[in-house]
Every structure is written in structure tokens, then in C-alpha cells.
Write a protein that holds these residues in place. Structure first.
Motif, PDB file in Angstrom:
ATOM      1  N   LYS A 207       1.031  -1.110   0.600  1.00 57.36           N
ATOM      2  CA  LYS A 207       0.064  -0.007   0.183  1.00 57.36           C
ATOM      3  C   LYS A 207       0.610   1.698  -0.274  1.00 57.36           C
ATOM      4  O   LYS A 207       0.561   2.260  -0.269  1.00 57.36           O
ATOM      5  CB  LYS A 207      -0.621  -0.142   1.234  1.00 57.36           C
ATOM      6  CG  LYS A 207      -2.597  -0.499   1.233  1.00 57.36           C
ATOM      7  CD  LYS A 207      -3.309  -0.488   2.628  1.00 57.36           C
ATOM      8  CE  LYS A 207      -4.594  -1.476   2.200  1.00 57.36           C
ATOM      9  NZ  LYS A 207      -5.166  -1.707   3.250  1.00 57.36           N
ATOM     10  N   ARG A 208       1.672   0.961   1.085  1.00 54.72           N
ATOM     11  CA  ARG A 208       3.155   2.367   1.064  1.00 54.72           C
ATOM     12  C   ARG A 208       3.329   2.597  -0.354  1.00 54.72           C
ATOM     13  O   ARG A 208       3.288   3.587  -0.820  1.00 54.72           O
ATOM     14  CB  ARG A 208       4.317   2.521   2.146  1.00 54.72           C
ATOM     15  CG  ARG A 208       4.252   3.275   2.331  1.00 54.72           C
ATOM     16  CD  ARG A 208       5.689   3.379   3.451  1.00 54.72           C
ATOM     17  NE  ARG A 208       6.655   1.561   2.304  1.00 54.72           N
ATOM     18  CZ  ARG A 208       7.261   2.343   1.553  1.00 54.72           C
ATOM     19  NH1 ARG A 208       7.530   3.732   1.544  1.00 54.72           N
ATOM     20  NH2 ARG A 208       8.602   1.335   1.271  1.00 54.72           N
ATOM     21  N   GLU A 210       2.343   1.657  -2.998  1.00 56.07           N
ATOM     22  CA  GLU A 210       1.554   2.176  -4.014  1.00 56.07           C
ATOM     23  C   GLU A 210       1.542   3.886  -4.409  1.00 56.07           C
ATOM     24  O   GLU A 210       1.270   4.440  -5.019  1.00 56.07           O
ATOM     25  CB  GLU A 210       0.226   1.760  -4.499  1.00 56.07           C
ATOM     26  CG  GLU A 210       0.097  -0.327  -5.120  1.00 56.07           C
ATOM     27  CD  GLU A 210      -0.754  -0.733  -4.610  1.00 56.07           C
ATOM     28  OE1 GLU A 210      -1.838  -0.445  -3.985  1.00 56.07           O
ATOM     29  OE2 GLU A 210      -1.070  -2.004  -5.494  1.00 56.07           O
ATOM     30  N   LYS A 211       0.753   3.751  -2.514  1.00 55.28           N
ATOM     31  CA  LYS A 211       1.127   5.847  -3.119  1.00 55.28           C
ATOM     32  C   LYS A 211       1.927   5.896  -3.297  1.00 55.28           C
ATOM     33  O   LYS A 211       2.045   7.451  -3.794  1.00 55.28           O
ATOM     34  CB  LYS A 211       0.766   5.761  -0.807  1.00 55.28           C
ATOM     35  CG  LYS A 211       0.248   7.110  -0.665  1.00 55.28           C
ATOM     36  CD  LYS A 211       0.122   7.380   0.604  1.00 55.28           C
ATOM     37  CE  LYS A 211      -0.256   8.779   1.015  1.00 55.28           C
ATOM     38  NZ  LYS A 211       0.964   9.283   0.701  1.00 55.28           N
ATOM     39  N   GLU A 212       3.281   5.810  -2.869  1.00 54.68           N
ATOM     40  CA  GLU A 212       4.404   6.597  -2.986  1.00 54.68           C
ATOM     41  C   GLU A 212       4.631   6.615  -4.987  1.00 54.68           C
ATOM     42  O   GLU A 212       5.484   7.687  -5.277  1.00 54.68           O
ATOM     43  CB  GLU A 212       5.367   6.189  -2.971  1.00 54.68           C
ATOM     44  CG  GLU A 212       7.388   6.427  -2.267  1.00 54.68           C
ATOM     45  CD  GLU A 212       8.191   6.222  -1.333  1.00 54.68           C
ATOM     46  OE1 GLU A 212       7.707   5.538  -0.699  1.00 54.68           O
ATOM     47  OE2 GLU A 212       8.882   5.492  -2.760  1.00 54.68           O
ATOM     48  N   ASP A 215       2.289   9.214  -5.871  1.00 48.46           N
ATOM     49  CA  ASP A 215       3.116  10.726  -5.437  1.00 48.46           C
ATOM     50  C   ASP A 215       4.377  10.454  -6.905  1.00 48.46           C
ATOM     51  O   ASP A 215       4.297  12.024  -7.812  1.00 48.46           O
ATOM     52  CB  ASP A 215       3.788  10.827  -4.348  1.00 48.46           C
ATOM     53  CG  ASP A 215       2.353  10.754  -2.953  1.00 48.46           C
ATOM     54  OD1 ASP A 215       1.690  10.929  -3.738  1.00 48.46           O
ATOM     55  OD2 ASP A 215       2.746  10.444  -2.209  1.00 48.46           O
TER      56      ASP A 215
END
Length: 307
Positions: A207-208, A210-212, A215
Motif C-alpha cells: 500500500k505504501r 503504491e501511494k509512493e 506521488d
DNA sequence: GCCTGAAGCCGTGTTACGTCA
DNA sequence: CGTGACGTAACACGGCTTCAG
């Protein structure tokens, strides 16, 4: 819930020291010349355990006698019947020849239609159903300690153990089979739980990331040509959304690695100084594994203290 | 050396019994 | 006392290994 019998076996206060105690004898079973003359660690363990159990037996029996108010508990009574039964000798002889019997003979012994059954005198199995003999705590304790030494038995060991405990070799064999199965089941549960937690961690990390990634894409699509991607060499995270020379970047680096230089290799970033695979970083337990062996090659065994 | 059947052991799944809450 | 859950001895079955012929 704690296993009742195994827990009780541990409550006997058994000494696990090997080879220091004299040859003991449990109940009325005869001393086996096989083990008496053996100097193997297994035999030493067996002798030690049996001696310790024999010492603990009286107190144990008296405890149950007091608890029951009048007599031994059913398990002990059954054990007494088994250990004092003339079938012990018969079982021994059948066991001695059991290694040479074919499958049909073993089948007969199993079903009781032709073999010797230690419980046939009970008269409780007239309906033809199998009678389940509950092993006494002492017997279970001895088997347990022997299992700790060796999880499998060769015919000699099986026979010696059966003789000492007043059981049929087949019973000892079955007990070890079931014990191995329980051990494996326990290990499977532990591994399953381990993998579950690992999976959760990976999902979080995914998840992290993917968020990165989102961004980064947003940053790439940004109109400012001065925007530069900087990834922290240590934690591999995006350090800033501006140029590398901006205070923001330094801020990140100062925050994460106050004493590190900008040219610090990623491998040296761990606070412990050890280099671990990235997945291990977010699964602490895996660090311990990597320090010993790889996950695939040698999954840790369930330690015996779990039982 | 290869093949084959017998024998034994083990792992796995199931059944049935004993115990306890 | 009846009952369901649980632990476990006993069993069934198939696979594997060993060994003699």
C-alpha cells in the motif's frame, strides 16, 4: 486450552539430566537387557526418564488417591492393569516377532481378531468396538521424554520402551506416529500464523509503495521543470518533491539519518548494522530467521517448550 | 545390473473413546 | 445429568525404502 495429559506430564517435576540416574524400573515391567546393556544416548535418556518417573510415581499416585478420595485415577488404574497384565509378556513376545510378521498378521493384531490385546480382559469390548486405553501420566511422560531424544524409533528402541512401559510395541509405535503428527500440526499452525503476519506486513508495504508510486507519477506530471526526484539511499523513499539541493531534501535526510553522510551506501543504513533483505525490514521476526538460515531451506521447528 | 514381490516404516486422514467445562 | 468441545489412542490406507530371489 492446554493439553491436559502433556501438561500434567510436565508437572511431574522430571529431571531431564541424562545418564546420571541409576537404572530404574517402572511398575512391574521387567528390565530390558536390550537397554540395560546399551550405552546409546537414547538408552541413557530412557533409563534416566524412567528412573525419574519411578521416583515421582508414588507422590503422583498418592496425590491422585487423595484427590479421588479413595483410589487412583482411571488412567492409572488402566495403566496398572496394562503394566501388571500377563499380556505384557505376551505382548513382548508378539512384539519381538512382530517385526517379522507380515501385513496380514499385523492387521489381525490391530483388529484384535487374532492378535493379543492387553485390554481384552476388561470385558468392556464385547460389542467388538475398539477399546481405547488411556496411557497413564507416567507412561506419557516417559514417551514424551524419549520423543525429545528421538522422534522416531528403531525396532530395538520400540521394543525396549514397550517392555519398560508394559505396552505393546504397536502401542508405542502408534504413540510416536501420533506424536509426530501433532508436532507437525503444531508446526504448521505456527508457520501459518507466521506467514499470515508476514502477508499483512507485505500488504501494508505494498500500500505504501503504491501511494509512493502515485506521488512519483504526480510529481513527474508536475509542470515545474526543476522538480527532481530524490530517493533516500537508505530507506529508499522519496526524499523530496523538489530539487535535490533544496532544504527539504536535507531535512528528510537529517531527520532519518542525522549522522550519515550523503554518500552512505544503503547497506550501511540499518541501525543494528546488519544487512537484511528489504522484506525483513518490516517483519522483525524475519531478521532472526535470516541470521540463522533462509526461510525456504530451514523453517524453524516448533520448540519443544510449546508442548 | 535390473526387475519384482514381500516386508516394514512412516505420513496422513479418519474414527472412536475418554475427559472436562 | 446431558451435551458439545477437545485431546488422543487406534485404525486405514498409500507411498517409500530395503532386501532377497
Amino acid at each position: 486450552m492446554m493439553p491436559r495429559t502433556s501438561g500434567a506430564s510436565l508437572d511431574l517435576g522430571l529431571s531431564l539430566g541424562l545418564g546420571l540416574t541409576s537404572q530404574g524400573s517402572l511398575s512391574s515391567s521387567t528390565t530390558s537387557p536390550t537397554t540395560a546393556g546399551s550405552s546409546s544416548p537414547w538408552a541413557a535418556a530412557l533409563s534416566s526418564v524412567v528412573a525419574d518417573v519411578a521416583r515421582a510415581r508414588d507422590a503422583h499416585a498418592h496425590y491422585h488417591a487423595a484427590a479421588a478420595g479413595l483410589d487412583l485415577d482411571p488412567a492409572d488404574r488402566a495403566a496398572m492393569r496394562a503394566s501388571t497384565s500377563p499380556d505384557s509378556a505376551a505382548a513382548l513376545s508378539s512384539g519381538a516377532s512382530g517385526d517379522n510378521t507380515n501385513k496380514r498378521d499385523r492387521e489381525l493384531e490391530r483388529t484384535g481378531s487374532g492378535g493379543v490385546r492387553s485390554d481384552e480382559e476388561d470385558g468392556a469390548d464385547g460389542a467388538g468396538g475398539r477399546k481405547k486405553l488411556r496411557l497413564s501420566k507416567d507412561q506419557a511422560a516417559v514417551l514424551e521424554e524419549c520423543f525429545k531424544t528421538h522422534s522416531t524409533l528403531n525396532p530395538k528402541q520400540k521394543l525396549a520402551l514397550a517392555t519398560r512401559l508394559g505396552l505393546r510395541p504397536r502401542q508405542v509405535e502408534v504413540w510416536f506416529q501420533n506424536r509426530r503428527a501433532r508436532t507437525k500440526l503444531k508446526q504448521t499452525e505456527v508457520d501459518c500464523e507466521y506467514l499470515k503476519r508476514w502477508c499483512e506486513r507485505l500488504a501494508d508495504e505494498n500500500k505504501r509503495l503504491e501511494k509512493e508510486l502515485a506521488d512519483l507519477r504526480a510529481l513527474k506530471a508536475a509542470p515545474s521543470p526543476a522538480a527532481t526526484l530524490t530517493i533516500c539511499p537508505s530507506c529508499r523513499r522519496v526524499a523530496a518533491t523538489a530539487t535535490a539541493a533544496t532544504p527539504t531534501n536535507h531535512h528528510h535526510h537529517q531527520q532519518c539519518h542525522p549522522k550519515s553522510s550523503s554518500s552512505l551506501p544503503a547497506a550501511a543504513a540499518g541501525g543494528s548494522g546488519s544487512v537484511v533483505p528489504s522484506h525483513c525490514q518490516f517483519f522483525p521476526a524475519a531478521v532472526d530467521r535470516t541470521s540463522q538460515s533462509t526461510w525456504n531451506t530451514a523453517p524453524p521447528l516448533v520448540t519443544r517448550e510449546l508442548f
